[in-house]
Motif scaffolding. Structure first.
Motif, mmCIF file in Angstrom:
data_model
loop_
_atom_site.group_PDB
_atom_site.id
_atom_site.type_symbol
_atom_site.label_atom_id
_atom_site.label_comp_id
_atom_site.label_asym_id
_atom_site.label_seq_id
_atom_site.Cartn_x
_atom_site.Cartn_y
_atom_site.Cartn_z
ATOM 1 N N VAL A 166 0.831 -1.204 0.000
ATOM 2 C CA VAL A 166 0.000 0.000 0.000
ATOM 3 C C VAL A 166 0.868 1.258 0.000
ATOM 4 C CG1 VAL A 166 -1.666 1.325 1.356
ATOM 5 C CG2 VAL A 166 -1.970 -1.139 1.071
ATOM 6 N N ALA A 167 1.933 1.257 0.800
ATOM 7 C CA ALA A 167 2.816 2.429 0.861
ATOM 8 C C ALA A 167 3.437 2.712 -0.500
ATOM 9 C CB ALA A 167 3.900 2.212 1.909
ATOM 10 N N GLY A 172 2.950 5.817 -5.777
ATOM 11 C CA GLY A 172 2.814 5.723 -7.225
ATOM 12 C C GLY A 172 1.546 6.386 -7.726
ATOM 13 N N ALA A 173 0.440 6.194 -7.011
ATOM 14 C CA ALA A 173 -0.818 6.804 -7.431
ATOM 15 C C ALA A 173 -0.741 8.328 -7.364
ATOM 16 C CB ALA A 173 -1.956 6.295 -6.554
ATOM 17 N N ALA A 204 6.696 6.942 -14.097
ATOM 18 C CA ALA A 204 7.329 6.526 -12.849
ATOM 19 C C ALA A 204 6.277 6.119 -11.820
ATOM 20 C CB ALA A 204 8.190 7.659 -12.299
ATOM 21 N N GLY A 205 5.208 6.909 -11.721
ATOM 22 C CA GLY A 205 4.147 6.565 -10.800
ATOM 23 C C GLY A 205 3.517 5.221 -11.119
ATOM 24 N N TRP A 209 3.176 1.996 -8.814
ATOM 25 C CA TRP A 209 1.811 1.609 -8.499
ATOM 26 C C TRP A 209 1.535 0.171 -8.904
ATOM 27 C CZ3 TRP A 209 -2.987 4.662 -10.706
ATOM 28 C CH2 TRP A 209 -4.123 4.351 -9.954
ATOM 29 N N ALA A 210 2.088 -0.267 -10.036
ATOM 30 C CA ALA A 210 1.764 -1.594 -10.541
ATOM 31 C C ALA A 210 2.888 -2.604 -10.292
ATOM 32 C CB ALA A 210 1.370 -1.499 -12.009
#
Length: 241
Positions: A166-167, A172-173, A204-205, A209-210
């Motif tokens: 989650v962190a 990333g989000a 990059a995000g 994120w993924a």
């Protein structure tokens, strides 16, 4: 003109696959390889050599130079440190059962988020000393986290891996949905690669994120499967591996 030059050198143009041949770094890599071959047992040696290979990709291969141009490449660099090299190192080292998993999880997240704050990131790319402080703290906090996972009970390890996921995914989000580019060192270095600074930041995000968050999710699901599987009497991670 860029206002700073990162340790890995000025931003290259596409096709300029420049290797980082810093003599001190090459000597350090050679010494590390010699110590691994000399001191570690076969299984630990294999893991440590794999980790060293990842570090060579991160710091010596052309990825080092490309990360001066693209924040997305720097993100790949950091993900390789914390989610690939770090667990390999943690499993190559002796097990230490006094690892304070909750604290290690919080420290790893704080270090990763802290160095991706725009001001801290900018400072690290303006000073070789701060650059290496960033790299060492990212790697050390991640090795501590994965070492704590290794010595934890399976339920605790699964829970903390999900927290780490989650962190990573939340940062990333935030970068993916930001409406402006916030990393000044890359404002003038992405266009040659076909990206605007905002597109580079969004890429990059998405990486955080993924695929990066998925590493922690995959580890959690694998351990959950072992915990709930036929051999459910095994309750510690280090008994599994």
């Amino acid at each position: 003109m860029p206002f700073s030059v990162a340790y890995c050198g000025p931003a290259p143009s596409p096709g300029d696959w420049r290797w980082n041949l810093d003599p001190a770094l090459l000597v350090l890599a050679f010494v590390a390889m010699a110590l691994i071959l000399w001191r570690l047992r076969e299984r630990n040696r294999t893991l440590a050599l794999a980790a060293l290979g990842v570090l060579i990709v991160v710091f010596i291969s052309p990825l080092c130079a490309v990360s001066s141009a693209l924040f997305s490449a720097r993100t790949i660099h950091h993900v390789l440190l914390v989610a690939v090299a770090a667990p390999l190192i943690a499993w190559a080292l002796p097990v230490d059962r006094m690892r304070l998993l909750s604290f290690a999880t919080a420290v790893q997240a704080a270090v990763f988020w802290g160095w991706h704050a725009p001001a801290a990131y900018e400072a690290a790319l303006s000073s070789d000393a701060l650059y290496w402080v960033m790299q060492v703290t990212l790697l050390a906090s991640a090795v501590w986290f994965w070492g704590a996972i290794r010595s934890a009970s399976l339920p605790s390890a699964v829970g903390h891996l999900l927290v780490a996921m989650v962190a990573m995914g939340l940062l990333g989000a935030l970068l993916t949905f930001a409406d402006q580019a916030v990393y000044r060192p890359h404002l003038l270095t992405t266009q040659d690669w076909g990206f605007t600074p905002l597109e580079d930041q969004q890429a990059a995000g998405l990486i955080m994120w993924a695929p990066a968050a998925a590493v922690y999710l995959a580890a959690a699901l694998w351990l959950l499967g072992r915990w709930m599987g036929p051999d459910s009497t095994v309750v510690r991670v280090d008994a599994e591996l």
